[in-house]
Scaffold this motif. Sequence first.
Motif, PDB file in Angstrom:
ATOM      1  N   ASN A   1       0.847  -1.192   0.000  1.00 51.74           N
ATOM      2  CA  ASN A   1       0.000   0.000   0.000  1.00 51.74           C
ATOM      3  C   ASN A   1       0.886   1.246   0.000  1.00 51.74           C
ATOM      4  OD1 ASN A   1      -2.490   1.166  -0.092  1.00 51.74           O
ATOM      5  ND2 ASN A   1      -2.833   1.095   2.092  1.00 51.74           N
TER       6      ASN A   1
ATOM      7  N   GLY B   1      -1.714   1.472  -3.971  1.00 51.83           N
ATOM      8  CA  GLY B   1      -1.492   2.632  -3.109  1.00 51.83           C
ATOM      9  C   GLY B   1      -2.200   3.882  -3.604  1.00 51.83           C
TER      10      GLY B   1
ATOM     11  N   THR C   1      -5.803   4.015  -2.594  1.00 49.65           N
ATOM     12  CA  THR C   1      -6.151   4.017  -1.170  1.00 49.65           C
ATOM     13  C   THR C   1      -5.582   5.221  -0.420  1.00 49.65           C
ATOM     14  OG1 THR C   1      -4.230   2.633  -0.670  1.00 49.65           O
ATOM     15  CG2 THR C   1      -6.312   1.497  -1.095  1.00 49.65           C
TER      16      THR C   1
END
Length: 196
Positions: A126, A153, A156
């Motif tokens: 992430n 990544g 999010t």
Amino acid sequence: GDEPMVARCRAIWDVAGPEFELTIDPNERFWRPTEALDLARELVKYGKVKVFEDPFPKWNQDWYRLLREHGVVPVAQHLGAPTDIINAIKAECVDYLNLGGSMVQFVRNAAIAHAAGIPCWHGSGNDCGIMEVSYLHAAAAARNCILGSDFVGSWTRVDDLLIEGIQFEDGYAIVPDKPGLGCELDMDAIARYQVR
């Protein structure tokens, strides 16, 4: 075991359709092979399961091999050390590998898996944009990295800290061909999110 996995997956398949492939990653939470096998058998009634990743503690390769031998779903481990990859190959306990490591180490790890005929994907943590672009280059350099990688990544995080993040076309990530990693840091974003 207490998570409503079947209900969650069915809700996804209700929206995306049963051919939408799901990766199930219990992060080593199953303590008995029957738990994973029962869940796998239930899930495949409703949709397509691409792989069960890390269902058991990684030291228990016998359980991975047992689940794999049942043939209900493909089985994978998320590994980074070459010795762990070699041990998983020797134990015949995986169908796929989720590999990590630095850019160079990922390509080396993928080559070990390739020698055994095992497809892989590039895992992620992430991460921010520059790291994910480096992952993309490494994945593109590994001939057996043919499974969808975890470059999530930018989806999010509020900002991936790049001027232009990873670009996608027809469901595929486009490897940048500009100098260096092919990306440029967004210095305004870095200043905005800097913690002093």
